[in-house]
Motif scaffolding. Structure first.
Motif, PDB file in Angstrom:
ATOM      1  N   ARG A 275       2.784  22.829   4.345  1.00  0.00           N
ATOM      2  CA  ARG A 275       1.431  22.109   4.106  1.00  0.00           C
ATOM      3  C   ARG A 275       1.760  20.637   4.789  1.00  0.00           C
ATOM      4  N   ASN A 276       0.570  20.123   5.478  1.00  0.00           N
ATOM      5  CA  ASN A 276       0.785  18.836   5.701  1.00  0.00           C
ATOM      6  C   ASN A 276      -0.715  18.070   5.493  1.00  0.00           C
ATOM      7  N   ILE A 277      -0.713  16.938   5.856  1.00  0.00           N
ATOM      8  CA  ILE A 277      -2.108  16.169   5.865  1.00  0.00           C
ATOM      9  C   ILE A 277      -2.033  15.466   7.212  1.00  0.00           C
ATOM     10  N   GLU A 278      -3.144  15.652   7.845  1.00  0.00           N
ATOM     11  CA  GLU A 278      -3.118  15.247   9.382  1.00  0.00           C
ATOM     12  C   GLU A 278      -4.391  14.148   9.407  1.00  0.00           C
ATOM     13  N   ILE A 279      -4.030  13.290  10.313  1.00  0.00           N
ATOM     14  CA  ILE A 279      -5.184  12.409  10.850  1.00  0.00           C
ATOM     15  C   ILE A 279      -5.256  12.469  12.400  1.00  0.00           C
ATOM     16  N   LYS A 280      -6.239  12.585  13.125  1.00  0.00           N
ATOM     17  CA  LYS A 280      -6.060  12.511  14.589  1.00  0.00           C
ATOM     18  C   LYS A 280      -7.221  11.586  15.010  1.00  0.00           C
ATOM     19  N   ALA A 281      -6.705  10.736  16.073  1.00  0.00           N
ATOM     20  CA  ALA A 281      -7.645   9.699  16.508  1.00  0.00           C
ATOM     21  C   ALA A 281      -7.477   9.406  18.084  1.00  0.00           C
ATOM     22  N   ARG A 282      -8.538   8.976  18.762  1.00  0.00           N
ATOM     23  CA  ARG A 282      -8.358   8.489  19.972  1.00  0.00           C
ATOM     24  C   ARG A 282      -7.707   6.979  19.875  1.00  0.00           C
ATOM     25  N   ILE A 283      -7.100   6.637  21.031  1.00  0.00           N
ATOM     26  CA  ILE A 283      -6.470   5.649  20.635  1.00  0.00           C
ATOM     27  C   ILE A 283      -6.852   4.725  22.148  1.00  0.00           C
ATOM     28  N   THR A 284      -7.198   3.268  21.940  1.00  0.00           N
ATOM     29  CA  THR A 284      -7.515   2.454  22.941  1.00  0.00           C
ATOM     30  C   THR A 284      -6.500   1.629  23.459  1.00  0.00           C
ATOM     31  N   ASN A 285      -5.396   1.446  22.751  1.00  0.00           N
ATOM     32  CA  ASN A 285      -4.230   0.552  23.308  1.00  0.00           C
ATOM     33  C   ASN A 285      -2.878   1.126  22.982  1.00  0.00           C
ATOM     34  N   TYR A 286      -2.748   1.987  24.050  1.00  0.00           N
ATOM     35  CA  TYR A 286      -1.310   2.907  23.883  1.00  0.00           C
ATOM     36  C   TYR A 286      -0.422   1.977  23.783  1.00  0.00           C
ATOM     37  N   ASP A 287      -0.152   1.084  24.639  1.00  0.00           N
ATOM     38  CA  ASP A 287       1.290   0.008  24.555  1.00  0.00           C
ATOM     39  C   ASP A 287       1.341  -0.342  23.104  1.00  0.00           C
ATOM     40  N   ASN A 288       0.400  -0.859  22.765  1.00  0.00           N
ATOM     41  CA  ASN A 288       0.410  -1.547  21.237  1.00  0.00           C
ATOM     42  C   ASN A 288       0.567  -0.457  20.161  1.00  0.00           C
ATOM     43  N   ILE A 289      -0.098   0.699  20.319  1.00  0.00           N
ATOM     44  CA  ILE A 289       0.403   1.754  19.008  1.00  0.00           C
ATOM     45  C   ILE A 289       1.763   2.248  19.224  1.00  0.00           C
ATOM     46  N   CYS A 290       2.213   2.400  20.323  1.00  0.00           N
ATOM     47  CA  CYS A 290       3.687   2.741  20.499  1.00  0.00           C
ATOM     48  C   CYS A 290       4.733   1.684  20.002  1.00  0.00           C
ATOM     49  N   LYS A 291       4.413   0.803  20.305  1.00  0.00           N
ATOM     50  CA  LYS A 291       5.179  -0.660  19.851  1.00  0.00           C
ATOM     51  C   LYS A 291       5.088  -0.662  18.281  1.00  0.00           C
ATOM     52  N   ILE A 292       4.075  -0.568  17.694  1.00  0.00           N
ATOM     53  CA  ILE A 292       3.916  -0.593  16.249  1.00  0.00           C
ATOM     54  C   ILE A 292       4.784   0.716  15.618  1.00  0.00           C
ATOM     55  N   ALA A 293       4.514   1.838  16.183  1.00  0.00           N
ATOM     56  CA  ALA A 293       5.101   3.287  15.711  1.00  0.00           C
ATOM     57  C   ALA A 293       6.385   2.963  16.040  1.00  0.00           C
ATOM     58  N   GLU A 294       7.311   2.153  16.834  1.00  0.00           N
ATOM     59  CA  GLU A 294       8.527   2.070  17.021  1.00  0.00           C
ATOM     60  C   GLU A 294       9.095   1.107  15.865  1.00  0.00           C
ATOM     61  N   GLU A 295       8.517   0.077  15.697  1.00  0.00           N
ATOM     62  CA  GLU A 295       8.894  -0.772  14.604  1.00  0.00           C
ATOM     63  C   GLU A 295       8.877  -0.012  13.252  1.00  0.00           C
ATOM     64  N   LEU A 296       7.890   0.573  12.968  1.00  0.00           N
ATOM     65  CA  LEU A 296       7.849   1.428  11.682  1.00  0.00           C
ATOM     66  C   LEU A 296       8.964   2.495  11.612  1.00  0.00           C
ATOM     67  N   SER A 297       9.145   3.200  12.763  1.00  0.00           N
ATOM     68  CA  SER A 297      10.271   4.189  12.437  1.00  0.00           C
ATOM     69  C   SER A 297      11.849   3.821  12.824  1.00  0.00           C
ATOM     70  N   GLY A 298      11.688   2.454  13.276  1.00  0.00           N
ATOM     71  CA  GLY A 298      12.998   1.947  13.433  1.00  0.00           C
ATOM     72  C   GLY A 298      13.893   2.304  14.574  1.00  0.00           C
ATOM     73  N   GLY A 299      13.004   3.009  15.489  1.00  0.00           N
ATOM     74  CA  GLY A 299      13.745   3.321  16.809  1.00  0.00           C
ATOM     75  C   GLY A 299      12.803   3.987  17.870  1.00  0.00           C
ATOM     76  N   PRO A 300      13.346   4.195  18.945  1.00  0.00           N
ATOM     77  CA  PRO A 300      12.626   4.764  19.944  1.00  0.00           C
ATOM     78  C   PRO A 300      12.067   6.126  19.549  1.00  0.00           C
ATOM     79  N   PRO A 301      11.091   6.493  20.393  1.00  0.00           N
ATOM     80  CA  PRO A 301      10.543   8.140  20.021  1.00  0.00           C
ATOM     81  C   PRO A 301      11.257   9.161  20.837  1.00  0.00           C
ATOM     82  N   THR A 302      11.214  10.295  20.264  1.00  0.00           N
ATOM     83  CA  THR A 302      11.566  11.314  21.053  1.00  0.00           C
ATOM     84  C   THR A 302      10.458  11.658  21.917  1.00  0.00           C
TER      85      THR A 302
END
Length: 173
Positions: free
Chosen positions: A2-29
């Motif tokens: 089981r998991n809990i999901e949220i899905k959304a359109r994004i308007t600022n791709y570069d910004n959300i990638c930057k925040i996600a990288e900060e939250l995860s502590g590293g670059p994406p796969t």
């Protein structure tokens, strides 16, 4: 599982990638996925092929509703060495059930605790964010929803951008 999901359109791709990288502590796969959905009576069933020729058969049930939602799912993995078996099963499912649709995407995967943060570029649809809070056996749905909402806020995703359905449903429209 089981998991809990949220899905959304994004308007600022570069910004959300930057925040996600900060939250995860590293670059994406980065993962390229080619999903074929089949016609089924309930839930959803898809075969997902990866760039390395491995594959995963995914069955899931999830209500089409906005906000954090529970997803119940099963996976059958086909490592690269079994790629022919995956192709054979895909052909059988196409013949028996019929293909419903195809979704091709490039996914950036960031791990934030127990949550998979996906930043997706979906062919013919655009860019999206998806959260999958993988619930531990002892965790409640409400706990998972709280984690998802917290990450939604941190990623600066607005409720007005949430989508209720799967990418294949959006392509159908």
């Amino acid at each position: 599982m089981r998991n809990i999901e949220i899905k959304a359109r994004i308007t600022n791709y570069d910004n959300i990638c930057k925040i996600a990288e900060e939250l995860s502590g590293g670059p994406p796969t980065v993962i390229v996925q080619d999903d074929t959905f089949y016609r089924v009576n309930s839930g959803r069933l898809k075969m997902r092929f990866y760039a390395d020729s491995s594959a995963t058969l995914v069955r899931y049930d999830r209500d089409d509703e906005g906000g954090p939602k529970l997803s119940d799912y099963d996976l059958v993995q086909f490592p690269t060495a079994e790629k022919e078996k995956a192709k054979q099963l895909d052909e059988i499912l196409r013949k028996c059930l019929g293909p419903r649709g195809r979704v091709i995407k490039e996914r950036k995967l960031y791990m934030v605790g127990q949550t998979r943060v996906h930043i997706d570029s979906v062919q013919d649809l655009g860019q999206f964010m998806e959260l999958e809070v993988v619930l531990r056996p002892e965790q409640t749905v409400d706990e998972g929803r709280a984690i998802a909402r917290d990450l939604q806020t941190k990623l600066q995703v607005q409720d007005k951008d949430l989508i209720e359905c799967a990418y294949v449903d959006l392509l159908d429209k």
